[in-house]
Design a protein around this motif. Structure first.
Motif, PDB file in Angstrom:
ATOM      1  N   ASP A 131      10.993   9.574  -5.735  1.00 40.89           N
ATOM      2  CA  ASP A 131      12.080   9.640  -4.755  1.00 40.89           C
ATOM      3  C   ASP A 131      11.625   9.250  -3.354  1.00 40.89           C
ATOM      4  O   ASP A 131      12.354   8.560  -2.621  1.00 40.89           O
ATOM      5  CB  ASP A 131      12.678  11.051  -4.727  1.00 40.89           C
ATOM      6  N   VAL A 132      10.434   9.695  -2.953  1.00 39.34           N
ATOM      7  CA  VAL A 132      10.003   9.373  -1.587  1.00 39.34           C
ATOM      8  C   VAL A 132       9.683   7.882  -1.459  1.00 39.34           C
ATOM      9  O   VAL A 132       9.939   7.272  -0.405  1.00 39.34           O
ATOM     10  CB  VAL A 132       8.804  10.246  -1.144  1.00 39.34           C
ATOM     11  N   VAL A 133       9.136   7.281  -2.513  1.00 38.93           N
ATOM     12  CA  VAL A 133       8.910   5.829  -2.484  1.00 38.93           C
ATOM     13  C   VAL A 133      10.248   5.101  -2.439  1.00 38.93           C
ATOM     14  O   VAL A 133      10.412   4.110  -1.720  1.00 38.93           O
ATOM     15  CB  VAL A 133       8.064   5.385  -3.689  1.00 38.93           C
ATOM     16  N   LEU A 134      11.227   5.606  -3.187  1.00 34.95           N
ATOM     17  CA  LEU A 134      12.567   5.016  -3.176  1.00 34.95           C
ATOM     18  C   LEU A 134      13.185   5.093  -1.779  1.00 34.95           C
ATOM     19  O   LEU A 134      13.810   4.127  -1.302  1.00 34.95           O
ATOM     20  CB  LEU A 134      13.454   5.741  -4.184  1.00 34.95           C
ATOM     21  N   LYS A 135      12.998   6.232  -1.099  1.00 36.86           N
ATOM     22  CA  LYS A 135      13.517   6.364   0.267  1.00 36.86           C
ATOM     23  C   LYS A 135      12.828   5.387   1.219  1.00 36.86           C
ATOM     24  O   LYS A 135      13.472   4.793   2.094  1.00 36.86           O
ATOM     25  CB  LYS A 135      13.322   7.797   0.766  1.00 36.86           C
ATOM     26  N   ALA A 136      11.520   5.222   1.057  1.00 39.58           N
ATOM     27  CA  ALA A 136      10.795   4.284   1.911  1.00 39.58           C
ATOM     28  C   ALA A 136      11.282   2.854   1.682  1.00 39.58           C
ATOM     29  O   ALA A 136      11.457   2.081   2.634  1.00 39.58           O
ATOM     30  CB  ALA A 136       9.298   4.392   1.649  1.00 39.58           C
ATOM     31  N   PHE A 137      11.517   2.492   0.430  1.00 34.33           N
ATOM     32  CA  PHE A 137      12.068   1.169   0.137  1.00 34.33           C
ATOM     33  C   PHE A 137      13.462   1.008   0.742  1.00 34.33           C
ATOM     34  O   PHE A 137      13.842  -0.064   1.204  1.00 34.33           O
ATOM     35  CB  PHE A 137      12.138   0.937  -1.372  1.00 34.33           C
ATOM     36  N   SER A 189       0.846  -1.188   0.000  1.00 37.65           N
ATOM     37  CA  SER A 189       0.000   0.000   0.000  1.00 37.65           C
ATOM     38  C   SER A 189       0.886   1.243   0.000  1.00 37.65           C
ATOM     39  O   SER A 189       1.803   1.364   0.824  1.00 37.65           O
ATOM     40  CB  SER A 189      -0.915   0.008   1.228  1.00 37.65           C
ATOM     41  N   VAL A 190       0.622   2.150  -0.925  1.00 39.13           N
ATOM     42  CA  VAL A 190       1.391   3.383  -1.048  1.00 39.13           C
ATOM     43  C   VAL A 190       0.433   4.561  -0.868  1.00 39.13           C
ATOM     44  O   VAL A 190      -0.462   4.774  -1.684  1.00 39.13           O
ATOM     45  CB  VAL A 190       2.093   3.472  -2.416  1.00 39.13           C
ATOM     46  N   ALA A 200       6.599   2.630 -11.491  1.00 43.37           N
ATOM     47  CA  ALA A 200       7.949   2.563 -12.053  1.00 43.37           C
ATOM     48  C   ALA A 200       8.980   2.303 -10.960  1.00 43.37           C
ATOM     49  O   ALA A 200       9.931   1.534 -11.154  1.00 43.37           O
ATOM     50  CB  ALA A 200       8.270   3.854 -12.797  1.00 43.37           C
ATOM     51  N   CYS A 201       8.805   2.939  -9.798  1.00 43.96           N
ATOM     52  CA  CYS A 201       9.725   2.715  -8.685  1.00 43.96           C
ATOM     53  C   CYS A 201       9.589   1.300  -8.147  1.00 43.96           C
ATOM     54  O   CYS A 201      10.587   0.617  -7.900  1.00 43.96           O
ATOM     55  CB  CYS A 201       9.467   3.741  -7.581  1.00 43.96           C
ATOM     56  N   VAL A 202       8.360   0.840  -7.964  1.00 42.98           N
ATOM     57  CA  VAL A 202       8.124  -0.524  -7.476  1.00 42.98           C
ATOM     58  C   VAL A 202       8.764  -1.533  -8.413  1.00 42.98           C
ATOM     59  O   VAL A 202       9.455  -2.473  -7.984  1.00 42.98           O
ATOM     60  CB  VAL A 202       6.609  -0.788  -7.347  1.00 42.98           C
ATOM     61  N   LYS A 203       8.554  -1.338  -9.714  1.00 41.49           N
ATOM     62  CA  LYS A 203       9.100  -2.266 -10.706  1.00 41.49           C
ATOM     63  C   LYS A 203      10.625  -2.289 -10.663  1.00 41.49           C
ATOM     64  O   LYS A 203      11.258  -3.347 -10.667  1.00 41.49           O
ATOM     65  CB  LYS A 203       8.613  -1.857 -12.101  1.00 41.49           C
ATOM     66  N   ALA A 227      -0.977  -5.900  -7.295  1.00 37.11           N
ATOM     67  CA  ALA A 227      -0.357  -6.133  -5.996  1.00 37.11           C
ATOM     68  C   ALA A 227      -0.078  -4.830  -5.251  1.00 37.11           C
ATOM     69  O   ALA A 227       0.419  -4.858  -4.121  1.00 37.11           O
ATOM     70  CB  ALA A 227       0.946  -6.911  -6.173  1.00 37.11           C
ATOM     71  N   VAL A 228      -0.390  -3.696  -5.869  1.00 35.55           N
ATOM     72  CA  VAL A 228      -0.050  -2.398  -5.289  1.00 35.55           C
ATOM     73  C   VAL A 228      -1.289  -1.506  -5.291  1.00 35.55           C
ATOM     74  O   VAL A 228      -1.931  -1.319  -6.333  1.00 35.55           O
ATOM     75  CB  VAL A 228       1.072  -1.704  -6.095  1.00 35.55           C
TER      76      VAL A 228
END
Length: 542
Positions: A344-350, A266-267, A293-296, A313-314
């Motif tokens: 970028d923020v999703v990338l930081k969370a990952f 969940s985003v 794109a970030c998830v992939k 799935a998202v």
């Protein structure tokens, strides 16, 4: 499905999507599509679910194909389509991104049966509106260009042979030969995709091809769910900001909460700032595309194509009326800046969830740089998207002077620009030493490009970001250098804002510098041999 047939058909569909992309940019008229490759292509099933998409073109464009298709099919059901019909749309509040991106969907029939759709999207130099190429002062999206709502037309009756729809569009564009030529290249790409799918149906049968499409989607869903399941359950956060909205100096915050529960991700972008009056708002389709794109890129590899399966799935949400899900008629021309920050923020969370895959933020912005000139009643419009440095990671240094991970546009050759435009010339183009953030693995460098104006009456329009707040380092790494744009006029130096519009004079020299990516890890831990090599190559100074 026979697994051998499944593998053959799957790869053939992916190959068809790539071939469509090649056909599109090789037959395009404008430099932004022909050289920059600001376009994308794909194959959808008969319900409009994305099956195969070109992986060498623009990631931000591929995630919204299904969203835009559904808006068209809701207005004109697929069962009403006939040979030669097509859907077309560029409406940012009906699945498209901004008005410059026109999406086309062509139904694929085989012996009277609908097999699916070939789709293409391209960024167009000028589609009307309040200024050539880019209207940075727009206060609503009506001022940004001609709006094409979800529509259905017929290629033979409405487009070919100077058809009425083509003439209507051309009458609203300042460079009709470029825009109409690029739309024709989109139709050509769709024709190639349709031919390849029909060839598969003739060889394997339509039922087998449809079954293979369904399995391709299911396969991607299984792979994404398996990757999510490998992340520790929990809630992870990311935060970043845009420099400003172009009207004030206040930064624009973007926040995300990423929740992992089993194989479901969940985003939620709750906490992101409200929409703004300038053109930085990102339609929700752009937010969805950037997130996927970030998830992939983080969770899967090259062996997993991007299609509808990733979306299952998202779940993605953003507050209505926010920068990432604005209410109409908010302008959206520069939506890539907010989309990049959502990436970028999703990338930081990952990075917090799976530190071994952490990547520092890159320059990650679209520098939309436009020069336009009116002479003898004819407009000339030049548009390019500049590069920047990638962030360093746990595995290595960031890439130098490349397009951001959502745009993937290629470098427009200086020689080609010189051949196409005579009202300016490029005088230098080089990497920026010391622009990558220091770290155990340094950030990638940005570049500097200079443009000499050769005529009076040239107009500069720009939207960019990271002129104030550079890409941050990670795990002790240092930030990259910010970008900047300056006009040298004799002894005077004019600072260009990140969102700006100004007239130029003959003799002006524009210096456009892109920033670097953030470094990863403590700089004191960098390998001595890597430091010496950077100094030898001139990437860093002593």
């Amino acid at each position: 499905m026979n697994p051998v047939d499944q593998a053959i058909i799957s790869q053939a569909l992916l190959s068809a999507a790539r071939e469509m992309g090649i056909k599109l940019y090789r037959s395009a008229y404008s430099s932004v599509v022909r050289d920059g490759k600001d376009a994308s292509t794909g194959i959808l099933d008969c319900t409009g679910q994305a099956v195969a998409q070109s992986d060498e073109l623009i990631p931000i464009l591929v995630g919204s194909l299904s969203i835009t298709f559904r808006a068209c099919a809701e207005r004109y059901p697929v069962e009403t389509l006939r040979e030669g019909d097509f859907y077309i749309c560029n409406h940012p509040y009906h699945g498209a991104h901004h008005l410059q991106d026109i999406l086309i969907f062509v139904p694929i029939f085989f012996e009277g049966e609908l097999l699916g759709f070939s789709a293409s999207v391209a960024h167009h130099l000028d589609i009307g509106g309040g200024a050539p190429g880019m209207n940075t002062s727009a206060t609503d999206y009506y001022q940004e260009g001609l709006i094409i709502p979800p529509s259905k037309y017929n290629l033979k009756a409405d487009w070919q042979d100077d058809g009425p729809f083509q003439r209507f569009l051309a009458a609203n564009f300042r460079v009709p030969e470029m825009t109409i030529g690029d739309i024709d290249s989109q139709f050509a790409a769709c024709a190639v995709g349709a031919d390849r799918v029909r060839e598969l149906a003739a060889k394997f049968g339509p039922a087998t091809v449809k079954a293979a499409m369904s399995e391709m989607i299911a396969y991607v869903e299984r792979r994404v769910r398996a990757a999510v399941r490998a992340i520790p359950d929990g809630t992870y956060f990311g935060e970043d900001c845009l420099d400003d909205d172009g009207l004030s100096d206040e930064p624009l915050a973007i926040k995300v909460k990423l929740t992992v529960a089993g194989d479901q991700l969940s985003v939620d972008f709750e906490g992101t700032c409200p929409q703004v009056k300038s053109n930085l708002n990102a339609p929700f389709a752009s937010t969805v595309s950037a997130t996927l794109a970030c998830v992939k890129s983080v969770l899967t590899g090259d062996d997993v194509p991007f299609n509808e399966g990733a979306t299952r799935a998202v779940s993605i949400t953003a507050p209505r009326g926010s920068l990432l899900n604005p209410n109409p008629p908010a302008p959206v021309r520069a939506r890539m800046e907010a989309a990049f920050r959502s990436y970028d923020v999703v990338l930081k969370a990952f990075g917090a969830a799976i530190p071994d895959r952490a990547v520092a933020p890159g320059y990650d912005c679209t520098t939309g740089f436009c020069l336009s000139h009116l002479k003898d009643g004819r407009f000339r419009v030049f548009l390019e998207l500049r590069d920047g440095g990638y962030g360093g990671s746990a595995k290595g240094d960031g890439c130098d002077a490349v397009a951001g991970p959502l745009s993937n546009c290629t470098n427009t050759p200086v020689e080609q620009i010189d051949a196409d435009y005579d009202f300016f010339r490029i005088e230098s183009y080089e990497l920026r030493p010391d622009s990558g953030g220091r770290g155990r693995h340094r950030g990638g460098m940005g570049s500097t490009r200079t443009y000499r104006i050769l005529e009076d009456g040239v107009r500069l329009s720009i939207y960019a970001d990271r002129f104030k707040f550079p890409a941050a380092g990670l795990a002790g790494g240092e930030p990259g250098a910010p970008g900047g744009c300056f006009v040298h006029r004799g002894d005077e130096v004019i600072t260009v804002r990140t969102k700006d519009d100004l007239p130029l004079r003959r003799g002006d020299l524009i210096v456009l510098a892109s920033g670097g990516g953030g470094g990863f890890g403590e700089a004191s831990a960098r390998d001595e041999a890597a430091i010496k090599l950077d100094q030898k190559q001139g990437y860093v100074t002593a």
